[in-house]
Design an enzyme around this catalytic site. Structure first.
Site: not given
Ligand SMILES: [Zn+2]
Length: 271
Positions: A2-3
């Site tokens: 997850p960015e």
């Protein structure tokens, strides 16, 4: 992984279901995340109302009347709202049960995430206090990036991925922003002109904002669905495209390892 845009989308997805709700119970099925979940988390949080859901870098800050839950999704974590009777699956490590009947469920197959408790200002927590500015706020400016870069001999790509310089610019976004700004990722950070940093700052903001906007279309998945917005289907010009033609000039894209990360670039468009 997850960015920042996925974490911000998570925040927007869960916040309306959490704020104003009282926590009834916290169930920890597996406390062994990157750091152990505090043993007394249920005692600390139960009975308290949730007053805020904020984000700093890739940390989610779930504020209660007294204290803050600091959560990080690590490599594979997700947070979503589920009905209380939703069957528990293998990697569902934490449930935060609310008076509404909904449950905030933390799932993390690789367990590199975190769920910590802070009774002080969460921004003073040791994990957060040395972080650079948020990329979408005004503190992340041309001057900031330019001043930080002076005297730095490292390549520009790992420089903009350094959380002490600016937070949330992961490999995808660094690669794409450098392509959009026409800057070779190998170029020494300290040798890049202010005019080029101006272009790069604008591209970082534009690309991250577009990804967050795209995430907005997945918000309904935070209740019911699998709660995993996943990678946003942005058009990628260089990331993951080694050996393919540049979408701007047609040259074959190359890659180079910088700061342990694969960096794809166009030798003709990026100087
Ligand atoms: Zn090109």
């Amino acid at each position: 992984m997850p960015e920042l845009p996925e974490v911000e989308t998570t925040r927007r997805g869960i916040a309306p279901h959490l704020i104003g709700q009282r926590v009834q119970r916290v169930v920890v099925r597996n406390a062994r995340l990157r750091w152990p979940i505090p043993e007394d988390l249920d005692v600390r949080l139960s009975g308290q109302q949730i007053v805020s859901v904020e984000r700093r870098a890739k940390y989610l800050l779930i504020g209660a009347e007294v204290g803050t839950l600091i959560s990080h999704l690590g490599m594979s974590g997700s947070l979503r709202m589920v009905a209380a009777d939703t069957p528990v699956a293998k990697h569902d490590h934490v449930d935060i049960e609310l008076e509404s009947g909904l449950v905030l469920r933390y799932t993390d197959p690789r367990r590199f995430g975190a769920m910590l408790w802070s009774t002080e200002s969460p921004l003073q927590h040791k994990l957060l206090q040395k972080l650079g500015p948020e990329p979408l706020l005004d503190d992340f400016s041309i001057n900031h990036l330019y001043e930080c870069s002076r005297g730095r001999s490292m390549p520009i790509k790992p420089f903009i991925m350094d959380n002490a310089v600016v937070v949330g610019v992961g490999n995808i976004y660094a690669s794409e922003a450098l392509f959009a700004a026409g800057i070779d990722p190998r170029r020494e950070a300290g040798s890049v002109s202010k005019a080029r940093y101006a272009k790069l700052t604008a591209e970082i903001k534009r690309i991250l904002a577009a990804a967050i906007e795209q995430g907005g279309t997945t918000l309904r998945d935070f209740v019911g669905g699998d709660g995993k917005p996943g990678y946003f289907q942005q058009k990628l010009f260089v990331y993951g495209r080694t050996g393919q033609p540049c979408l701007s000039c047609g040259s074959e894209l190359r890659d180079v390892k910088l700061g342990q990360r694969a960096s794809v670039y166009c030798a003709k468009c990026q100087r």
